[in-house]
Design a protein around this motif. Sequence first.
Motif, mmCIF file in Angstrom:
data_model
loop_
_atom_site.group_PDB
_atom_site.id
_atom_site.type_symbol
_atom_site.label_atom_id
_atom_site.label_comp_id
_atom_site.label_asym_id
_atom_site.label_seq_id
_atom_site.Cartn_x
_atom_site.Cartn_y
_atom_site.Cartn_z
ATOM 1 N N ALA A 27 0.833 -1.199 0.000
ATOM 2 C CA ALA A 27 0.000 0.000 0.000
ATOM 3 C C ALA A 27 0.868 1.250 0.000
ATOM 4 C CB ALA A 27 -0.934 -0.004 1.203
ATOM 5 N N ASP A 28 2.036 1.163 0.642
ATOM 6 C CA ASP A 28 2.949 2.304 0.654
ATOM 7 C C ASP A 28 3.391 2.677 -0.755
ATOM 8 O OD1 ASP A 28 2.771 2.434 3.373
ATOM 9 O OD2 ASP A 28 4.671 1.383 3.745
ATOM 10 N N ARG A 29 3.450 1.733 -1.625
ATOM 11 C CA ARG A 29 3.899 2.048 -2.978
ATOM 12 C C ARG A 29 2.734 2.517 -3.853
ATOM 13 N NH1 ARG A 29 5.017 -3.990 -5.416
ATOM 14 N NH2 ARG A 29 3.002 -4.697 -4.782
ATOM 15 N N GLN A 30 1.545 2.626 -3.281
ATOM 16 C CA GLN A 30 0.366 3.190 -3.939
ATOM 17 C C GLN A 30 -0.077 2.409 -5.173
ATOM 18 O OE1 GLN A 30 -1.399 5.626 -2.526
ATOM 19 N NE2 GLN A 30 0.088 5.687 -0.862
ATOM 20 N N GLN A 31 0.169 1.104 -5.179
ATOM 21 C CA GLN A 31 -0.275 0.272 -6.287
ATOM 22 C C GLN A 31 -1.082 -0.889 -5.709
ATOM 23 O OE1 GLN A 31 3.256 -1.034 -8.241
ATOM 24 N NE2 GLN A 31 3.827 1.000 -8.948
#
Length: 148
Positions: A27-31
């Motif tokens: 989720a941190d990588r927004q994908q």
Amino acid sequence: MTAKRIPLMLFTSIALLTIVSSNAASADRQQPLTADEVVRETQEAVEVTKQYTIQQKEAFTKKVHAELKEAQKKIAELRRKAESASAEARAELQQALTDMEKQKNEARKKLDGVNESTSAAFGKLRDEVSAAVEELKKNYKEALSKLP
């Protein structure tokens, strides 16, 4: 909740926490997760669960083998003591010894099936083997009490 299920629930919780934290990193990588990532993570969780079950089976088998070995020693000792008992006591003890040998052999046969069992069947087999060993211990104490 039984004490036997606590380790499994703890393990499952840890595995799920690992997956969730892995998802949080994703989720941190927004994908969004891809189907391949979900499959890979699921396979990892299954593998970890499988390894845990194997470890549980090995530990249980080792423990019960030791208990059965000890039971065999106690049966042999009781057999020697029975030789010096009165005729009536000796007859009772011989029957008890025969029954204990049968119980020990039945427990050993069930134990042999543990390594081949599925994780679902392992729980049932573990309970059956444990009950058989406890019954054997109880019968040994009863037979011992028949000695003068």
